[in-house]
Design an enzyme around this catalytic site. Structure first.
Site, mmCIF file in Angstrom:
data_model
loop_
_atom_site.group_PDB
_atom_site.id
_atom_site.type_symbol
_atom_site.label_atom_id
_atom_site.label_comp_id
_atom_site.label_asym_id
_atom_site.label_seq_id
_atom_site.Cartn_x
_atom_site.Cartn_y
_atom_site.Cartn_z
ATOM 1 N N ASN A 1 18.406 -10.006 11.097
ATOM 2 C CA ASN A 1 16.800 -10.146 11.675
ATOM 3 C C ASN A 1 16.809 -8.585 12.257
ATOM 4 O O ASN A 1 17.561 -7.948 12.627
ATOM 5 C CB ASN A 1 16.947 -10.839 12.883
ATOM 6 C CG ASN A 1 15.357 -10.603 13.464
ATOM 7 O OD1 ASN A 1 14.303 -10.759 12.664
ATOM 8 N ND2 ASN A 1 15.211 -10.947 14.784
ATOM 9 N N GLY B 1 4.439 -8.291 6.169
ATOM 10 C CA GLY B 1 5.251 -8.039 5.173
ATOM 11 C C GLY B 1 5.526 -6.599 4.741
ATOM 12 O O GLY B 1 5.997 -6.424 3.718
ATOM 13 N N HIS C 1 14.604 -6.519 15.113
ATOM 14 C CA HIS C 1 13.608 -6.702 16.387
ATOM 15 C C HIS C 1 13.052 -5.333 16.520
ATOM 16 O O HIS C 1 13.670 -4.267 16.886
ATOM 17 C CB HIS C 1 14.264 -7.286 17.474
ATOM 18 C CG HIS C 1 13.604 -7.543 18.569
ATOM 19 N ND1 HIS C 1 12.905 -8.856 18.783
ATOM 20 C CD2 HIS C 1 13.538 -6.861 19.670
ATOM 21 C CE1 HIS C 1 12.110 -8.832 19.911
ATOM 22 N NE2 HIS C 1 12.614 -7.549 20.466
HETATM 23 C C1 GAR Z 1 7.924 -5.870 12.579
HETATM 24 O O1 GAR Z 1 7.800 -4.913 13.215
HETATM 25 C C2 GAR Z 1 9.268 -6.740 12.840
HETATM 26 O O2 GAR Z 1 10.444 -6.006 13.574
HETATM 27 C C3 GAR Z 1 8.663 -7.668 13.851
HETATM 28 O O3 GAR Z 1 7.580 -7.932 13.310
HETATM 29 C C4 GAR Z 1 6.852 -6.888 12.611
HETATM 30 C C5 GAR Z 1 6.595 -7.669 11.246
HETATM 31 O O4 GAR Z 1 5.854 -6.409 10.482
HETATM 32 N N1 GAR Z 1 9.722 -8.672 14.077
HETATM 33 C C6 GAR Z 1 9.473 -9.317 15.317
HETATM 34 O O5 GAR Z 1 8.980 -9.213 16.324
HETATM 35 C C7 GAR Z 1 10.549 -10.405 15.505
HETATM 36 N N2 GAR Z 1 10.771 -11.028 16.817
HETATM 37 P P1 GAR Z 1 5.663 -6.697 8.838
HETATM 38 O O6 GAR Z 1 5.168 -8.013 8.648
HETATM 39 O O7 GAR Z 1 4.653 -5.590 8.435
HETATM 40 O O8 GAR Z 1 6.994 -6.188 8.196
#
Ligand code: GAR
Length: 191
Positions: free
Chosen positions: A104, A14, A106
């Site tokens: 979203n 998060g 990505h």
């Molecule tokens: C982020 O880098 C986001 O772009 C990715 O997960 C990570 C979450 O990090 N999302 C995906 O891969 C969705 N397909 P966080 O929990 O530290 O924000």
């Protein structure tokens, strides 16, 4: 104008959710009113508590087969939904209820490195393996197909020949923190 209520869905650490909560503490257009997660041990829940944001925990079955999440979103008068590292497919039922109100992020330059199984570090590993010279972020509307909604914003970062997937992840995260809160804010202003 009344502030818009934002809900964030996240499954993991998060860090993006935290940047968004931090940003909207000082915003006149919106505030984060709810953080939802499908993972009881997700650190995002801790971060939400730090910002005194209400949380909801659910599982895949509750999300897909009940209206508990819908009811919570209604109770909180949610106007806008942000997916920030949310790892379940977002249900069609909710996409229909919130048309053009779900975004979203990505961690790559879609349409490359998207689709099922392409998330988090898997994306950065694939980028390094294919010797890409750049990667970046894509912010897009959410529709019924993984990573295929209309693209709203992209930003790029260079990938060097010696970069590891962790190096790429660091660069991509920096872009995410820099842009995601601002892009959300400008979308809220248009609404
Ligand atoms: C982020 O880098 C986001 O772009 C990715 O997960 C990570 C979450 O990090 N999302 C995906 O891969 C969705 N397909 P966080 O929990 O530290 O924000």
């Amino acid at each position: 104008m009344k502030k818009k209520n934002i809900a964030i869905f996240a499954s993991g650490s998060g860090t993006n959710a935290e940047e968004i909560m931090k940003h909207f503490q000082k915003s006149a257009v919106g505030e984060v009113s709810l953080v939802l997660s499908n993972n009881a041990s997700a650190y995002v829940l801790e971060r939400a508590r730090k910002y005194q944001v209400d949380t909801m925990l659910f599982n895949r079955q509750v999300l897909n087969e009940t209206t508990a999440v819908d009811e919570k979103l209604e109770e909180k008068n949610i106007d806008f939904i942000v997916l920030a590292g949310f790892m379940l497919l977002f249900p069609e039922r909710l996409i229909k209820k919130y048309p053009n109100k779900i975004v979203n992020i990505h961690p790559a330059l879609l349409p490359k490195y998207g689709g099922k199984g392409m998330y988090g570090m898997y994306v950065h590993e694939a980028v390094v393996k294919n010797r890409e010279s750049e990667s970046g972020i894509t912010i897009h509307w959410v529709n019924e197909i993984y990573d295929e909604g209309k693209i709203i914003f992209q930003a790029t970062c260079p990938v060097g020949p010696k970069d590891t997937p962790e190096d790429v992840a660091t660069k991509v995260h920096q872009l995410e923190y820099e842009h995601y809160p601002k892009v959300i804010e400008s979308l809220l202003k248009e609404k």
